[in-house]
Design a protein around this motif. Structure first.
Motif, PDB file in Angstrom:
ATOM      1  N   ARG A   1     -11.893 -92.681 -34.936  1.00 47.69           N
ATOM      2  CA  ARG A   1     -11.119 -92.001 -33.896  1.00 47.69           C
ATOM      3  C   ARG A   1     -10.646 -90.613 -34.333  1.00 47.69           C
ATOM      4  O   ARG A   1     -10.811 -89.624 -33.600  1.00 47.69           O
ATOM      5  CB  ARG A   1      -9.919 -92.875 -33.496  1.00 47.69           C
ATOM      6  CG  ARG A   1      -8.949 -92.227 -32.498  1.00 47.69           C
ATOM      7  CD  ARG A   1      -9.618 -91.980 -31.148  1.00 47.69           C
ATOM      8  NE  ARG A   1      -8.751 -91.259 -30.242  1.00 47.69           N
ATOM      9  CZ  ARG A   1      -7.886 -91.846 -29.394  1.00 47.69           C
ATOM     10  NH1 ARG A   1      -7.770 -93.158 -29.350  1.00 47.69           N
ATOM     11  NH2 ARG A   1      -7.156 -91.124 -28.585  1.00 47.69           N
TER      12      ARG A   1
ATOM     13  N   PHE B   1     -12.383 -95.912 -26.289  1.00 44.85           N
ATOM     14  CA  PHE B   1     -11.068 -95.272 -26.374  1.00 44.85           C
ATOM     15  C   PHE B   1     -10.995 -93.993 -25.546  1.00 44.85           C
ATOM     16  O   PHE B   1      -9.906 -93.568 -25.146  1.00 44.85           O
ATOM     17  CB  PHE B   1     -10.645 -95.014 -27.828  1.00 44.85           C
ATOM     18  CG  PHE B   1     -11.538 -94.092 -28.622  1.00 44.85           C
ATOM     19  CD1 PHE B   1     -11.537 -92.724 -28.408  1.00 44.85           C
ATOM     20  CD2 PHE B   1     -12.349 -94.608 -29.621  1.00 44.85           C
ATOM     21  CE1 PHE B   1     -12.347 -91.878 -29.156  1.00 44.85           C
ATOM     22  CE2 PHE B   1     -13.166 -93.777 -30.378  1.00 44.85           C
ATOM     23  CZ  PHE B   1     -13.165 -92.405 -30.142  1.00 44.85           C
TER      24      PHE B   1
ATOM     25  N   GLU C   1     -10.141 -95.334 -22.094  1.00 50.79           N
ATOM     26  CA  GLU C   1      -8.824 -95.969 -21.993  1.00 50.79           C
ATOM     27  C   GLU C   1      -7.665 -95.061 -22.388  1.00 50.79           C
ATOM     28  O   GLU C   1      -6.550 -95.248 -21.887  1.00 50.79           O
ATOM     29  CB  GLU C   1      -8.797 -97.224 -22.879  1.00 50.79           C
ATOM     30  CG  GLU C   1      -9.766 -98.309 -22.413  1.00 50.79           C
ATOM     31  CD  GLU C   1      -9.802 -99.493 -23.353  1.00 50.79           C
ATOM     32  OE1 GLU C   1      -9.195 -99.400 -24.452  1.00 50.79           O
ATOM     33  OE2 GLU C   1     -10.438-100.519 -23.006  1.00 50.79           O
ATOM     34  N   GLU C   2      -7.912 -94.086 -23.265  1.00 52.43           N
ATOM     35  CA  GLU C   2      -6.790 -93.341 -23.840  1.00 52.43           C
ATOM     36  C   GLU C   2      -6.854 -91.828 -23.638  1.00 52.43           C
ATOM     37  O   GLU C   2      -5.822 -91.160 -23.719  1.00 52.43           O
ATOM     38  CB  GLU C   2      -6.688 -93.648 -25.339  1.00 52.43           C
ATOM     39  CG  GLU C   2      -6.441 -95.129 -25.624  1.00 52.43           C
ATOM     40  CD  GLU C   2      -6.450 -95.432 -27.109  1.00 52.43           C
ATOM     41  OE1 GLU C   2      -5.992 -94.585 -27.891  1.00 52.43           O
ATOM     42  OE2 GLU C   2      -6.940 -96.516 -27.485  1.00 52.43           O
ATOM     43  N   TYR C   3      -8.026 -91.292 -23.406  1.00 51.93           N
ATOM     44  CA  TYR C   3      -8.116 -89.857 -23.145  1.00 51.93           C
ATOM     45  C   TYR C   3      -7.630 -89.575 -21.721  1.00 51.93           C
ATOM     46  O   TYR C   3      -7.702 -90.442 -20.844  1.00 51.93           O
ATOM     47  CB  TYR C   3      -9.558 -89.385 -23.275  1.00 51.93           C
ATOM     48  CG  TYR C   3      -9.968 -88.971 -24.671  1.00 51.93           C
ATOM     49  CD1 TYR C   3      -9.554 -89.676 -25.804  1.00 51.93           C
ATOM     50  CD2 TYR C   3     -10.795 -87.879 -24.867  1.00 51.93           C
ATOM     51  CE1 TYR C   3      -9.952 -89.301 -27.080  1.00 51.93           C
ATOM     52  CE2 TYR C   3     -11.214 -87.494 -26.142  1.00 51.93           C
ATOM     53  CZ  TYR C   3     -10.785 -88.207 -27.236  1.00 51.93           C
ATOM     54  OH  TYR C   3     -11.178 -87.830 -28.494  1.00 51.93           O
ATOM     55  N   GLU C   4      -7.160 -88.360 -21.499  1.00 51.23           N
ATOM     56  CA  GLU C   4      -6.802 -87.944 -20.147  1.00 51.23           C
ATOM     57  C   GLU C   4      -8.081 -87.525 -19.424  1.00 51.23           C
ATOM     58  O   GLU C   4      -8.701 -86.519 -19.774  1.00 51.23           O
ATOM     59  CB  GLU C   4      -5.811 -86.776 -20.174  1.00 51.23           C
ATOM     60  CG  GLU C   4      -5.359 -86.340 -18.798  1.00 51.23           C
ATOM     61  CD  GLU C   4      -4.307 -85.242 -18.828  1.00 51.23           C
ATOM     62  OE1 GLU C   4      -4.052 -84.646 -17.764  1.00 51.23           O
ATOM     63  OE2 GLU C   4      -3.748 -84.983 -19.915  1.00 51.23           O
TER      64      GLU C   4
END
Length: 215
Positions: free
Chosen positions: A76, A139, A142-145
């Motif tokens: 990551r 990810f 799910e987590e990035y804008e």
């Protein structure tokens, strides 16, 4: 603004002063380099400023933009850093060359396709991408804008017998962009982890046609 990224530049032969040109940012696969991608885009410099970018990490005989910790799982922090470096490079190119900021394109194979899709999903200013045999990290979804902007179109291709990145991942890429309401051209080929002649011809036709979109 300066850049630490190494890149090969191809530009139209007869530059017209004060004219703004479309840009195509090209990203290679793991263990490859910026030179290896030039054959895929040869001739497109008549329509684009082409920036073929070298990954900043040494990887075998070539280079990489990120490392992986498992199957389909980039490290990551390394991935985030690679994305930031590429985002900064795009900003650098836009500041230092005569580019049409409404016509920015990305093209990548394998690791380069992963990066192209991630950048397109998050920068909000990319008009089109060609993603050859890649995937979107979980990810990122799910987590990035997620901010693809309002003008993005996507060409995705994948080999039906890809022995490196499963064919199903290519289908998932197309489905993900489609659910976001983004126009997707999804092409499959009876090939492995490579770019066939048919694939080569199809994506070049697509990108030149897409360039006319909105004119």
């Amino acid at each position: 603004m300066e850049t630490s990224m190494i890149y090969e530049l191809r530009r139209p032969k007869n530059i017209i002063p004060d004219k703004k040109y479309p840009a195509l940012f090209v990203m290679h696969g793991i263990g490859s380099n910026e030179e290896n991608m030039l054959s895929l885009v040869e001739g497109l410099e008549e329509s684009f400023y082409i920036f073929s970018i070298r990954g900043h990490l040494s990887q075998g005989p070539g280079f990489a933009f990120f490392t992986i910790e498992g199957y389909g799982k980039p490290h990551r922090e390394v991935f985030d850093d690679g994305i930031q470096r590429l985002s900064n490079f795009i900003d650098y190119a836009c500041e230092n060359y005569s580019l049409d900021l409404s016509k920015l394109y990305l093209l990548g194979f394998s690791q380069g396709a992963i990066l192209s899709m991630t950048l397109a999903l998050t920068l909000g200013k990319i008009k089109g991408i060609v993603a050859l045999s890649g995937y979107i990290p979980q990810f990122v979804k799910e987590e990035y804008e997620i901010n693809p902007g309002g003008d993005l179109a996507v060409f995705i291709s994948h080999g039906e017998f890809d022995q490196v990145l499963p064919f199903e991942w290519g289908k998932e890429n197309a489905e993900y962009f489609t659910k976001l309401g983004i126009p997707v051209t999804f092409k499959t080929y009876p090939e492995g982890h490579t770019v066939s002649l048919d694939n080569f011809q199809d994506f070049r036709t697509w990108i030149l046609n897409d360039l006319k979109r909105g004119i």
